[in-house]
Design a protein around this motif. Structure first.
Motif, PDB file in Angstrom:
ATOM      1  N   SER A   1       0.867  -1.186   0.000  1.00  0.00           N
ATOM      2  CA  SER A   1       0.000   0.000   0.000  1.00  0.00           C
ATOM      3  C   SER A   1       0.897   1.226   0.000  1.00  0.00           C
TER       4      SER A   1
ATOM      5  N   PRO B   1       0.927   4.174   2.297  1.00  0.00           N
ATOM      6  CA  PRO B   1       0.573   5.023   3.446  1.00  0.00           C
ATOM      7  C   PRO B   1       1.479   6.245   3.522  1.00  0.00           C
ATOM      8  N   SER B   2       0.979   7.309   4.119  1.00  0.00           N
ATOM      9  CA  SER B   2       1.796   8.507   4.306  1.00  0.00           C
ATOM     10  C   SER B   2       2.103   8.768   5.774  1.00  0.00           C
ATOM     11  N   SER B   3       1.645   7.863   6.661  1.00  0.00           N
ATOM     12  CA  SER B   3       1.979   7.966   8.086  1.00  0.00           C
ATOM     13  C   SER B   3       1.917   6.580   8.699  1.00  0.00           C
ATOM     14  N   SER B   4       2.529   6.434   9.870  1.00  0.00           N
ATOM     15  CA  SER B   4       2.519   5.138  10.548  1.00  0.00           C
ATOM     16  C   SER B   4       1.110   4.724  10.940  1.00  0.00           C
ATOM     17  N   ALA B   5       0.222   5.705  11.162  1.00  0.00           N
ATOM     18  CA  ALA B   5      -1.155   5.388  11.548  1.00  0.00           C
ATOM     19  C   ALA B   5      -1.899   4.663  10.438  1.00  0.00           C
ATOM     20  N   GLU B   6      -1.445   4.797   9.202  1.00  0.00           N
ATOM     21  CA  GLU B   6      -2.119   4.165   8.067  1.00  0.00           C
ATOM     22  C   GLU B   6      -1.559   2.779   7.737  1.00  0.00           C
ATOM     23  N   ILE B   7      -0.552   2.339   8.480  1.00  0.00           N
ATOM     24  CA  ILE B   7       0.083   1.056   8.182  1.00  0.00           C
ATOM     25  C   ILE B   7      -0.577  -0.072   8.966  1.00  0.00           C
ATOM     26  N   LEU B   8      -0.918  -1.146   8.277  1.00  0.00           N
ATOM     27  CA  LEU B   8      -1.429  -2.355   8.916  1.00  0.00           C
ATOM     28  C   LEU B   8      -0.254  -3.305   9.131  1.00  0.00           C
TER      29      LEU B   8
ATOM     30  N   TRP C   1       2.315  -5.362   6.367  1.00  0.00           N
ATOM     31  CA  TRP C   1       3.678  -4.904   6.102  1.00  0.00           C
ATOM     32  C   TRP C   1       4.750  -5.836   6.662  1.00  0.00           C
TER      33      TRP C   1
ATOM     34  N   VAL D   1       7.901   6.647   5.628  1.00  0.00           N
ATOM     35  CA  VAL D   1       6.632   7.219   5.161  1.00  0.00           C
ATOM     36  C   VAL D   1       6.646   8.716   5.441  1.00  0.00           C
TER      37      VAL D   1
ATOM     38  N   SER E   1       4.710  12.913   4.215  1.00  0.00           N
ATOM     39  CA  SER E   1       3.833  13.722   3.376  1.00  0.00           C
ATOM     40  C   SER E   1       4.316  15.163   3.368  1.00  0.00           C
TER      41      SER E   1
END
Length: 433
Positions: A80, A82-89, A93, A103, A105
């Motif tokens: 994927s 993501p642009s932040s760690s909060a968006e990483i599953l 990964w 990551v 932005s």
């Protein structure tokens, strides 16, 4: 037309008669020719948000990939974007073959500046080991990317990065059937090339001030060699020396207050030091041989230089306070154009390996071990990176002059050919302040 003092030009391997292609754009390109198998795998996700011509993540990935210390995971293998760690599953990964994940932005503020946010994550538990938010002016997008790459490199390796540094070099080209010379400045990835001087006469021996705000070089624009100093921000040029005979090989002291050089004003090429406040000259050598190409040790107390006082060009060290001189190189009949690493550990030099082949060699000053770095026949002008990990030098690809960059262990190599023209006489900047 060349007089005896210019016999030292063979030390410098100037070869000003080589042919050059016509110049349309002198920008450098990158060709990685050898990689490290054990480099650290890292995934750099394209940055989200506002982007300039090149995505910030792409510039960071290219920087790390060219360092020789990292192997960047192909974008197609990223599950994927993501642009932040909060968006990483984490469950997704964990399968990515990378020890680190980057990551980030970019957003544009109301005043036009750019705000950058990035994170460096460890793969194991996706632990955040580095993160920062900062702003830059809108025209400094590439500076921001190089800055982030430097921070990541330092975090992962413990060593300072060199991606925000610059390379100064000479480009030789033809215009309207006439040979010309340009003094060029670019990022170490070849981007943002700037012409500092364009002349029909040769430009030689560029060098940086320790602050990286000024440069010095030798120009033949008045039909004889003279040493110039140029301010990079104002472009103002000052002629430092214009003595009769040779004015060559300028080298700034580490404190920026003195300039070492070679002059033949008294008849024979000797080493001198000029006080840059008073312009007072001090002669350092007095030998019937040719003494040239001085380079300072980091403490400013000694110079390494080339001399043929032993019968052929070799490298010596001069203690400035006492005048004591010690020969450093003994392997081979030709060793010249030496640069000393910023940590004072190594000498890089032009070495005659046999016949008419000239390679880049390395000597460890702590134990005397001598090794040949390159295997191409016409290499010259080695210059260390400010972290003492790599060397840039001039070489040949086919019949064209290009720049090469190599790690000191010889296991990582890349080339920087110009789109057009011949590039040579490279010198790596210190860290930018």
């Amino acid at each position: 037309m060349l007089t005896r003092p210019f016999g030292l030009l063979k030390f410098c391997l100037l070869a000003c008669g080589i042919s050059a292609a016509s110049l349309a754009n002198a920008a450098l390109t990158i060709e990685i020719t050898q990689r490290l198998n054990e480099a650290t795998p890292i995934a750099v996700v394209p940055f989200g948000g506002v982007q300039s011509a090149d995505n910030t993540g792409a510039i960071i990935a290219a920087d790390l990939d060219r360092s020789g210390s990292f192997n960047v995971v192909e974008r197609s293998k990223l599950p994927s974007l993501p642009s932040s760690s909060a968006e990483i599953l984490p469950s997704v990964w964990q399968s990515v073959p990378a020890d680190y994940i980057v990551v980030g932005s970019v957003s544009r503020l109301p005043d036009g500046r750019l705000s950058y946010r990035y994170e460096l994550l460890k793969r194991g538990g996706l632990e955040r080991v580095l993160g920062e938010t900062f702003t830059v002016d809108s025209g400094r997008a590439r500076d921001a990317a190089h800055y982030i790459a430097d921070k990541i490199y330092k975090q992962a390796t413990g060593e300072p990065g060199i991606f925000a540094t610059k390379i100064l070099y000479v480009n030789q080209y033809n215009r309207d059937g006439r040979k010309r010379y340009r003094l060029e400045l670019s990022d170490i990835d070849g981007a943002r090339q700037v012409t500092l001087l364009d002349s029909v006469e040769p430009i030689l021996s560029p060098t940086w001030s320790p602050s990286a705000r000024q440069i010095a070089y030798v120009s033949f624009e008045s039909r004889k060699p003279a040493i110039f100093v140029q301010n990079l921000s104002t472009r103002q040029r000052t002629k430092l020396t214009d003595f009769s005979g040779l004015n060559g090989a300028p080298s700034w002291s580490p404190d920026g207050k003195r300039m070492a050089m070679t002059l033949s004003r008294d008849g024979n090429p000797e080493l001198y030091v000029m006080d840059l406040t008073t312009n007072a000259l001090t002669r350092l050598t007095n030998n019937p041989a040719i003494d040239t190409e001085p380079r300072w040790t980091s403490d400013g107390k000694s110079l390494v230089f080339t001399s043929d006082r032993s019968g052929g060009p070799q490298i010596y060290r001069l203690n400035i306070a006492t005048g004591d001189t010690k020969r450093l190189t003994f392997i081979g009949k030709f060793n010249a154009r030496a640069d000393i690493s910023p940590n004072d550990r190594h000498l890089a030099m032009v070495h005659q390996a046999g016949g008419n082949n000239y390679t880049i060699a390395l000597q460890d000053l702590s134990n005397g071990i001598f090794s040949t770095l390159t295997d191409t026949p016409l290499d010259e002008s080695p210059s260390f990176s400010p972290n003492s990990k790599m060397v840039v030098y001039a070489t040949r690809k086919g019949n064209k002059g290009v720049l090469g960059i190599m790690s000191l262990d010889g296991r990582f190599k890349l080339r920087l050919p110009a789109v057009d023209g011949e590039v040579r006489e490279p010198v790596w900047s210190p860290y930018l302040r």
